[in-house]
Scaffold this motif. Structure first.
Motif, PDB file in Angstrom:
ATOM      1  N   ARG A 247       0.834  -1.213   0.000  1.00 43.79           N
ATOM      2  CA  ARG A 247       0.000   0.000   0.000  1.00 43.79           C
ATOM      3  C   ARG A 247       0.860   1.250   0.000  1.00 43.79           C
ATOM      4  O   ARG A 247       0.583   2.215  -0.718  1.00 43.79           O
ATOM      5  CB  ARG A 247      -0.944  -0.005   1.210  1.00 43.79           C
ATOM      6  N   THR A 248       1.907   1.238   0.794  1.00 37.87           N
ATOM      7  CA  THR A 248       2.785   2.404   0.904  1.00 37.87           C
ATOM      8  C   THR A 248       3.396   2.770  -0.441  1.00 37.87           C
ATOM      9  O   THR A 248       3.452   3.945  -0.826  1.00 37.87           O
ATOM     10  CB  THR A 248       3.905   2.140   1.926  1.00 37.87           C
ATOM     11  N   PHE A 249       3.851   1.741  -1.175  1.00 32.97           N
ATOM     12  CA  PHE A 249       4.543   1.991  -2.442  1.00 32.97           C
ATOM     13  C   PHE A 249       3.634   1.794  -3.662  1.00 32.97           C
ATOM     14  O   PHE A 249       4.099   1.826  -4.792  1.00 32.97           O
ATOM     15  CB  PHE A 249       5.785   1.100  -2.534  1.00 32.97           C
ATOM     16  N   LYS A 250       2.329   1.584  -3.381  1.00 33.30           N
ATOM     17  CA  LYS A 250       1.333   1.469  -4.449  1.00 33.30           C
ATOM     18  C   LYS A 250       1.745   0.427  -5.488  1.00 33.30           C
ATOM     19  O   LYS A 250       1.711   0.659  -6.700  1.00 33.30           O
ATOM     20  CB  LYS A 250       1.105   2.826  -5.127  1.00 33.30           C
ATOM     21  N   ILE A 251       2.120  -0.759  -4.993  1.00 30.11           N
ATOM     22  CA  ILE A 251       2.569  -1.853  -5.865  1.00 30.11           C
ATOM     23  C   ILE A 251       1.361  -2.462  -6.561  1.00 30.11           C
ATOM     24  O   ILE A 251       0.405  -2.917  -5.905  1.00 30.11           O
ATOM     25  CB  ILE A 251       3.313  -2.928  -5.057  1.00 30.11           C
ATOM     26  N   GLY A 252       1.381  -2.520  -7.893  1.00 34.50           N
ATOM     27  CA  GLY A 252       0.246  -3.023  -8.652  1.00 34.50           C
ATOM     28  C   GLY A 252       0.358  -4.466  -9.088  1.00 34.50           C
ATOM     29  O   GLY A 252      -0.634  -5.066  -9.518  1.00 34.50           O
ATOM     30  N   TYR A 253       1.540  -5.052  -8.975  1.00 34.03           N
ATOM     31  CA  TYR A 253       1.720  -6.450  -9.408  1.00 34.03           C
ATOM     32  C   TYR A 253       1.640  -7.393  -8.205  1.00 34.03           C
ATOM     33  O   TYR A 253       1.849  -6.975  -7.054  1.00 34.03           O
ATOM     34  CB  TYR A 253       3.042  -6.622 -10.159  1.00 34.03           C
ATOM     35  N   PRO A 254       1.336  -8.668  -8.440  1.00 31.90           N
ATOM     36  CA  PRO A 254       1.133  -9.596  -7.323  1.00 31.90           C
ATOM     37  C   PRO A 254       2.442 -10.077  -6.705  1.00 31.90           C
ATOM     38  O   PRO A 254       3.488 -10.074  -7.356  1.00 31.90           O
ATOM     39  CB  PRO A 254       0.395 -10.770  -7.976  1.00 31.90           C
ATOM     40  N   SER A 255       2.363 -10.488  -5.460  1.00 31.46           N
ATOM     41  CA  SER A 255       3.498 -11.098  -4.764  1.00 31.46           C
ATOM     42  C   SER A 255       3.059 -12.387  -4.100  1.00 31.46           C
ATOM     43  O   SER A 255       2.016 -12.431  -3.437  1.00 31.46           O
ATOM     44  CB  SER A 255       4.072 -10.159  -3.699  1.00 31.46           C
ATOM     45  N   ILE A 256       3.851 -13.428  -4.291  1.00 28.66           N
ATOM     46  CA  ILE A 256       3.633 -14.695  -3.593  1.00 28.66           C
ATOM     47  C   ILE A 256       4.119 -14.543  -2.149  1.00 28.66           C
ATOM     48  O   ILE A 256       5.223 -14.039  -1.906  1.00 28.66           O
ATOM     49  CB  ILE A 256       4.375 -15.845  -4.296  1.00 28.66           C
ATOM     50  N   PHE A 257       3.297 -14.962  -1.200  1.00 27.41           N
ATOM     51  CA  PHE A 257       3.668 -14.897   0.215  1.00 27.41           C
ATOM     52  C   PHE A 257       4.478 -16.152   0.553  1.00 27.41           C
ATOM     53  O   PHE A 257       3.949 -17.258   0.610  1.00 27.41           O
ATOM     54  CB  PHE A 257       2.418 -14.806   1.093  1.00 27.41           C
ATOM     55  N   ASP A 258       5.781 -15.962   0.761  1.00 28.59           N
ATOM     56  CA  ASP A 258       6.719 -17.069   0.971  1.00 28.59           C
ATOM     57  C   ASP A 258       7.211 -17.031   2.411  1.00 28.59           C
ATOM     58  O   ASP A 258       8.378 -16.752   2.677  1.00 28.59           O
ATOM     59  CB  ASP A 258       7.876 -16.919  -0.032  1.00 28.59           C
ATOM     60  N   SER A 259       6.326 -17.325   3.337  1.00 31.36           N
ATOM     61  CA  SER A 259       6.625 -17.125   4.758  1.00 31.36           C
ATOM     62  C   SER A 259       7.785 -17.989   5.253  1.00 31.36           C
ATOM     63  O   SER A 259       8.548 -17.566   6.121  1.00 31.36           O
ATOM     64  CB  SER A 259       5.382 -17.404   5.606  1.00 31.36           C
ATOM     65  N   ASP A 260       7.926 -19.195   4.704  1.00 29.95           N
ATOM     66  CA  ASP A 260       8.985 -20.085   5.186  1.00 29.95           C
ATOM     67  C   ASP A 260      10.191 -20.129   4.250  1.00 29.95           C
ATOM     68  O   ASP A 260      11.142 -20.883   4.478  1.00 29.95           O
ATOM     69  CB  ASP A 260       8.448 -21.503   5.394  1.00 29.95           C
ATOM     70  N   GLY A 261      10.190 -19.343   3.182  1.00 33.86           N
ATOM     71  CA  GLY A 261      11.335 -19.287   2.275  1.00 33.86           C
ATOM     72  C   GLY A 261      11.445 -20.429   1.296  1.00 33.86           C
ATOM     73  O   GLY A 261      12.423 -20.515   0.552  1.00 33.86           O
ATOM     74  N   GLN A 262      10.456 -21.307   1.219  1.00 38.37           N
ATOM     75  CA  GLN A 262      10.562 -22.483   0.361  1.00 38.37           C
ATOM     76  C   GLN A 262      10.477 -22.129  -1.126  1.00 38.37           C
ATOM     77  O   GLN A 262      11.136 -22.754  -1.952  1.00 38.37           O
ATOM     78  CB  GLN A 262       9.465 -23.500   0.721  1.00 38.37           C
ATOM     79  N   VAL A 263       9.672 -21.130  -1.468  1.00 35.94           N
ATOM     80  CA  VAL A 263       9.602 -20.710  -2.874  1.00 35.94           C
ATOM     81  C   VAL A 263      10.942 -20.115  -3.295  1.00 35.94           C
ATOM     82  O   VAL A 263      11.472 -20.402  -4.376  1.00 35.94           O
ATOM     83  CB  VAL A 263       8.468 -19.692  -3.092  1.00 35.94           C
ATOM     84  N   THR A 264      11.528 -19.309  -2.430  1.00 36.99           N
ATOM     85  CA  THR A 264      12.833 -18.711  -2.713  1.00 36.99           C
ATOM     86  C   THR A 264      13.894 -19.784  -2.908  1.00 36.99           C
ATOM     87  O   THR A 264      14.736 -19.689  -3.814  1.00 36.99           O
ATOM     88  CB  THR A 264      13.246 -17.768  -1.568  1.00 36.99           C
ATOM     89  N   LEU A 265      13.867 -20.819  -2.097  1.00 33.93           N
ATOM     90  CA  LEU A 265      14.858 -21.896  -2.200  1.00 33.93           C
ATOM     91  C   LEU A 265      14.776 -22.624  -3.531  1.00 33.93           C
ATOM     92  O   LEU A 265      15.769 -23.188  -3.996  1.00 33.93           O
ATOM     93  CB  LEU A 265      14.684 -22.890  -1.045  1.00 33.93           C
ATOM     94  N   ALA A 266      13.600 -22.613  -4.163  1.00 30.86           N
ATOM     95  CA  ALA A 266      13.453 -23.288  -5.451  1.00 30.86           C
ATOM     96  C   ALA A 266      14.261 -22.597  -6.543  1.00 30.86           C
ATOM     97  O   ALA A 266      14.626 -23.217  -7.548  1.00 30.86           O
ATOM     98  CB  ALA A 266      11.979 -23.335  -5.847  1.00 30.86           C
ATOM     99  N   PHE A 267      14.557 -21.321  -6.347  1.00 34.75           N
ATOM    100  CA  PHE A 267      15.373 -20.583  -7.310  1.00 34.75           C
ATOM    101  C   PHE A 267      16.835 -20.735  -6.926  1.00 34.75           C
ATOM    102  O   PHE A 267      17.397 -19.936  -6.188  1.00 34.75           O
ATOM    103  CB  PHE A 267      14.985 -19.100  -7.310  1.00 34.75           C
ATOM    104  N   ARG A 268      17.472 -21.754  -7.433  1.00 36.36           N
ATOM    105  CA  ARG A 268      18.842 -22.063  -7.020  1.00 36.36           C
ATOM    106  C   ARG A 268      19.844 -21.009  -7.461  1.00 36.36           C
ATOM    107  O   ARG A 268      20.962 -20.950  -6.944  1.00 36.36           O
ATOM    108  CB  ARG A 268      19.254 -23.431  -7.562  1.00 36.36           C
ATOM    109  N   VAL A 269      19.486 -20.175  -8.439  1.00 32.72           N
ATOM    110  CA  VAL A 269      20.418 -19.147  -8.912  1.00 32.72           C
ATOM    111  C   VAL A 269      20.450 -17.935  -7.991  1.00 32.72           C
ATOM    112  O   VAL A 269      21.248 -17.028  -8.186  1.00 32.72           O
ATOM    113  CB  VAL A 269      20.071 -18.686 -10.349  1.00 32.72           C
TER     114      VAL A 269
END
Length: 204
Positions: free
Chosen positions: A140-162
């Motif tokens: 809301r603060t930065f008026k972001i218009g695109y979606p974000s996946i909520f990755d609370s445990d970091g598992q989605v991030t870990l899938a990106f090995r690069v």
């Protein structure tokens, strides 16, 4: 105690102090909310790498901050059985506690607005944040218009090995076949990211 022991002990102490300082160098933000307070989260210098030998990106998917399902493979056309090229996708890894993320947010939103007519998608990965409320307040603060996946445990991030799991923020550009075309470790800017998006969009 011998006269030699004291200088040796002093030198060892100085070396240990230097090691501790080096271990904290480059730390920008932490989930405790105190910038530089947690060296598990170390950001890069924002330098970019245009990748020639490209590997397929992960079939990452999750639930967005507004509760919708989102799959990167659906956007890029890289889902199993897909036979057509998809969209260029900019993937940004961020968290509300991250000071450099706040710094780059306006540039990312501006580039999203300028490139969506070209078919370019932006997706955030909100990783290991305080919670959805903090992340939603950030958007809301930065008026972001695109979606974000909520990755609370970091598992989605870990899938990106690069992308090192500790490098927040970081940004990837996936080409029209879902392959990682550009990697930026650290915060980015409008003038750095914009030309890279143009290069990947222009590819056949």
């Amino acid at each position: 105690m011998s006269s030699l022991a004291m200088p040796v002990r002093a030198l060892a102490g100085a070396a240990m102090s230097a090691m501790l300082l080096a271990g904290c160098a480059g730390t920008n933000s932490s989930p405790t909310g105190t910038d530089g307070g947690d060296n598990r989260f170390v950001a890069g210098d924002g330098s970019s790498q245009l990748i020639k030998d490209r590997k397929p990106g992960p079939q990452a998917k999750g639930t967005t901050l507004d509760g919708k399902s989102l799959s990167l493979a659906d956007l890029t056309g890289s889902s199993p059985g897909a036979n057509t090229a998809g969209k260029v996708v900019v993937v940004n890894f961020w968290a509300s506690w991250c000071a450099p993320c706040r710094g780059e947010a306006p540039a990312l939103e501006k580039l999203y607005e300028e490139n969506k007519a070209k078919g370019v998608e932006f997706v955030g990965i909100d990783t290991r944040d305080y919670g959805k409320e903090a992340a939603q307040a950030f958007e809301r603060t930065f008026k972001i218009g695109y979606p974000s996946i909520f990755d609370s445990d970091g598992q989605v991030t870990l899938a990106f090995r690069v992308v090192p799991p500790s490098a927040v923020p970081s940004t990837l550009i996936l080409d029209k076949h879902g392959r990682v075309a550009v990697r930026i470790i650290g915060s980015t800017t409008y003038s750095r990211l914009g030309p890279l998006i143009d290069k990947v969009v222009a590819e056949k």
